[in-house]
Write a protein that holds these residues in place. Structure first.
Motif, PDB file in Angstrom:
ATOM      1  N   CYS A 182      12.881   2.460  16.433  1.00  0.00           N
ATOM      2  CA  CYS A 182      12.541   3.239  17.629  1.00  0.00           C
ATOM      3  C   CYS A 182      11.718   4.461  17.207  1.00  0.00           C
ATOM      4  O   CYS A 182      12.101   5.172  16.271  1.00  0.00           O
TER       5      CYS A 182
ATOM      6  N   SER B 252      13.183  -2.396  24.291  1.00  0.00           N
ATOM      7  CA  SER B 252      13.787  -1.068  24.391  1.00  0.00           C
ATOM      8  C   SER B 252      14.648  -0.792  23.169  1.00  0.00           C
ATOM      9  O   SER B 252      14.897  -1.666  22.334  1.00  0.00           O
TER      10      SER B 252
ATOM     11  N   TYR C 149      20.356   2.339  23.675  1.00  0.00           N
ATOM     12  CA  TYR C 149      20.463   2.652  25.113  1.00  0.00           C
ATOM     13  C   TYR C 149      21.940   2.638  25.511  1.00  0.00           C
ATOM     14  O   TYR C 149      22.680   1.788  25.037  1.00  0.00           O
TER      15      TYR C 149
ATOM     16  N   GLU D  60      16.456   6.114  25.855  1.00  0.00           N
ATOM     17  CA  GLU D  60      15.892   5.330  26.947  1.00  0.00           C
ATOM     18  C   GLU D  60      14.464   4.881  26.669  1.00  0.00           C
ATOM     19  O   GLU D  60      13.738   4.485  27.572  1.00  0.00           O
ATOM     20  N   TYR D  61      14.043   4.890  25.401  1.00  0.00           N
ATOM     21  CA  TYR D  61      12.680   4.468  25.082  1.00  0.00           C
ATOM     22  C   TYR D  61      12.510   2.983  25.414  1.00  0.00           C
ATOM     23  O   TYR D  61      13.362   2.154  25.083  1.00  0.00           O
ATOM     24  N   ALA D  62      11.401   2.629  26.078  1.00  0.00           N
ATOM     25  CA  ALA D  62      11.145   1.229  26.436  1.00  0.00           C
ATOM     26  C   ALA D  62       9.642   1.029  26.612  1.00  0.00           C
ATOM     27  O   ALA D  62       8.898   1.980  26.893  1.00  0.00           O
TER      28      ALA D  62
END
Length: 779
Positions: free
Chosen positions: A703, A725, A729, A733-735
């Motif tokens: 990530c 993602s 999570y 919340e990276y996607a």
């Protein structure tokens, strides 16, 4: 004490209306239908003109009792469910309860219609109440009776012939047939090879421009093999070109009508990726009222079930004021735009529009959820654009030919420049083009040409080929293509097909699409509908037993008869009988047709790996599978296997995917294995069922969020679309939508690249910082 009672369907609508009226009114909600056919039996007297046997819906007795009690306390009752067939039926059922023996004896019961939940519309409707329209009630009753007959009797047949728990529907079965037929077309499709040739040309003025081979010796360019493409390249290479003709035209792109129900569902699916059900749910919320600051509950759009693009004079003038003030008089037509109504459309309702054109999306954004805002913006933009002037485009077409070749080759390029934006300054209609199942002739294959800039050219001007990176020959590129099968349906395409064939009505499209998915007859993969094995099996059986029922023309004709009932030109009993008579004949036919349950499959020659008995073919919720016949023994053997039939008829066991990995379970330290589920591959503990730990498979890419340390994993949305993602999570919340590739960008040193796929450009790998870096490599 209130002197009048208003009965609506929704508590939200009741709150909104209460805000606009004084103490003399009491508003109550029926919360939808209060009476319907019974669930435990047919509920239709087939021997007595299809008399329906309505009963109070479970849980609605108290609602009805409260309404009847309140009705006795007031002078006047206004029945105000939604202004459509369903709403008219609800009003009729409530009126029957109020007028029955021992019920309301004094005062009046009226029907009022609210096309929009605004103060002026509500007070105007209350000043001129009417009576229940029995033609609408009978049209709804006919539809309900027909659907019950098919659903009850047809579903019983499917339970008997195929499998318990299946359902048959008058319209849903036709929708499933469309999807199954499209899949058969795809399976029968055989791709054909074809080639295109593009030249990069330059004249006296920059920039260079691309031109595609359009014709050869006056015939459309039809290049079927690489050898033929190479012959043309050899003939053209090194030649000078000359401009043969230049054609310039000014074209107008007219605005489109404001939304009707089907168009709203299609555009919301294309632009917002909303299912029809979600679109209608959000539209219902906007119609019934949203809390808008000091204004309180406010109805934002007109009624959302309509097939007429008609707009009231008052609403048209409101839109013209907004256009004049915000865009200028040059965007305002001399007279209002009027749109043609479809032949079968009902004129009772306006198109779907904002209740106030002055209430633009940005002014109320803070009060709306994101999805509500997106849909309201779509409706507002479309409505405003519908009353604007056309866009004006300058279209230039240039034909060029190489000199000194034995054959006459014509290379064509087209450029389109927006001269005046017109309505496109507000709204540009979405498209959902189908992939070509043939060679796309006589057109530029790509590429949206609206932004293509052509240099200043003149007829007779000399041109030369310009070398560019990755070309096999200087200035020339040949590309291999294959024709594509017709695309599977998505929501927008399926709704368009249903509408064009006259299957169902706009108000039913959302429930049709939801039902066929809920029944597991179709599933969505990458946003497109595929028939399941259950769907195929049911469809094949129904096609044999009910050829008329599944015929699109027959279904369309039935819808026309229901419209005739609504118009008062056909008795509802006659419409039902016209359908029921052939349906009975087909039921008798279907009873004699063997279904999967009637076909006894002999035991296979494949032994059960646990007890040695020969496996048998069984039918389950997800289709056929192999099962041990000892599943009823004591103790039972519950071994099952997936299988496939080979072309020679033999049966081959398909091993259940269970690939071992080096990863250990976080809970019990057992090895994790790769399994396959409805959302793709995932990791599961090998100690299942004692340990039920699962996790997504990491893609080998970390990530990029600072200090996160998680891995990027593949996931799938509820609509079947893949995304990527962080494994941590909801802490992170990276996607992103594009698949990450574990390779740093050689240009800007970004930690990974992404894979992009498009119909025009195909697959490409590029830097995720596309705007800042721009690194791209061929896929």
């Amino acid at each position: 004490m209130a002197k009048s009672l208003i009965i609506v369907e929704s508590p939200t609508k009741a709150r909104t209306i209460t805000k606009y009226l004084g103490r003399g009114y009491s508003v109550m909600a029926s919360v939808g239908h209060v009476k319907d056919l019974p669930t435990s039996k047919l509920g239709v007297d087939l021997d007595n003109d299809f008399e329906p046997q309505y009963v109070t819906i479970k849980g609605k007795s108290k609602v009805l009792a409260d309404i009847k009690k309140k009705a006795q306390e007031v002078d006047t009752v206004f029945l105000a469910p939604d202004p459509d067939r369903e709403g008219e039926a609800i009003a009729w059922h409530i009126a029957q309860e109020l007028h029955g023996k021992g019920k309301k004896k004094d005062g009046k019961v009226y029907r009022v219609l609210f096309n929009e939940i605004t103060e002026s519309a509500i007070k105007r409707a209350l000043k001129s109440p009417g009576e229940i329209d029995m033609k609408l009630v009978q049209a709804q009753q006919a539809r309900r009776v027909l659907d019950r007959i098919v659903g009850y009797q047809g579903s019983q047949l499917l339970w008997k012939k195929v499998r318990r728990g299946l359902s048959m529907g008058r319209v849903q079965s036709v929708a499933v047939r469309l999807i199954c037929d499209r899949e058969k077309e795809r399976e029968a499709f055989r791709a054909e090879e074809y080639w295109s040739i593009v030249a990069l040309l330059a004249g006296d003025n920059p920039p260079a421009f691309e031109a595609k081979l359009h014709s050869m010796n006056g015939q459309d360019a039809d290049i079927g093999t690489g050898e033929r493409a190479q012959q043309i390249l050899d003939a053209v290479q090194g030649k000078s070109f000359v401009v043969q003709s230049i054609e310039r035209k000014e074209k107008k792109r007219n605005p489109v009508a404001p939304f009707i129900t089907s168009r709203l569902q299609q555009e919301a699916a294309r632009k917002l990726h909303f299912s029809p059900k979600k679109t209608m749910t959000l539209a219902q919320q906007l119609y019934e009222g949203i809390e808008i600051g000091a204004e309180g509950p406010t109805g934002l759009i007109t009624y959302m079930r309509t097939d007429s693009p008609r707009i009231s004079q008052e609403a048209t003038e409101d839109a013209r004021v907004v256009i004049r003030e915000r865009f200028g008089v040059e965007y305002l037509p001399a007279t209002p735009n009027v749109y043609k109504t479809q032949k079968a459309a009902q004129e009772a309702h306006e198109a779907i529009r904002p209740t106030s054109a002055a209430r633009d999306p940005e002014s109320i954004r803070q009060y709306l959820e994101q999805d509500q805002y997106n849909l309201y913006k779509l409706i507002w933009n479309r409505f405003i654009a519908s009353q604007m002037v056309p866009a004006i485009m300058d279209v230039t077409r240039v034909d060029s030919s190489p000199m000194g070749t034995p054959d006459r080759y014509v290379f064509r390029t087209t450029g389109t420049v927006v001269k005046f934006a017109g309505h496109t300054a507000v709204y540009l209609e979405g498209t959902d083009k189908e992939l070509p199942s043939h060679k796309p002739k006589n057109e530029q294959e790509t590429d949206d040409e609206s932004d293509r800039q052509l240099p200043a050219l003149r007829e007779g001007e000399s041109l030369h080929l310009v070398a560019q990176e990755a070309q096999t020959l200087p200035g020339l590129v040949s590309k291999q293509h294959f024709t594509q099968p017709p695309p599977r349906y998505n929501e927008a395409l399926l709704i368009r097909e249903l509408e064009e064939k006259g299957i169902g009505r706009p108000s039913t499209y959302a429930s049709i699409i939801s039902t066929i998915q809920d029944r597991k007859y179709v599933e969505k993969v990458e946003g497109r509908f595929l028939p399941t094995e259950t769907g195929r099996t049911v469809n094949d059986f129904l096609l044999k037993g009910f050829p008329d029922l599944l015929d699109t023309e027959f279904t369309s004709h039935m819808e026309e008869q229901l419209d005739e009932v609504e118009e008062g030109t056909k008795p509802w009993v006659s419409a039902v009988r016209d359908f029921y008579t052939p349906f009975v004949r087909e039921m008798e036919l279907a009873q004699g047709i063997p279904g999967p349950k009637d076909i006894v499959e002999p035991p296979t020659n494949l032994p059960c790996e646990k007890c040695g008995r020969m496996l048998e073919i069984k039918w389950g919720r997800n289709g056929k599978f192999l099962a041990c016949p000892a599943y009823k023994d004591d103790p039972p053997c519950k071994n099952t296997q997936n299988f496939e039939k080979l072309p020679d008829g033999t049966i081959k066991i398909v091993p259940k995917l269970e690939e071992t990995t080096d990863e250990k379970c976080e809970k019990c330290s057992s090895p994790m294995v790769v399994k396959s589920g409805r959302f793709g591959k995932f990791l599961a503990c090998s100690a299942y069922p004692e340990c039920k730990t699962t996790k997504a498979i990491a893609l080998g890419v970390k990530c990029p969020q600072p200090g996160c340390g998680g891995d990027l994993v593949q996931k799938r949305t509820k609509k079947g679309r893949n995304f990527y993602s962080c494994s941590r999570y909801p802490q992170c919340e990276y996607a992103l939508w594009d698949r990450p590739i574990n390779k740093p960008c050689p240009k800007c040193q970004a930690p990974f690249l992404v894979e992009k796929v498009s119909k025009q450009a195909g697959r490409s790998v590029q830097c995720r910082n596309e705007d800042e870096c721009g690194y791209r490599e061929a896929g």
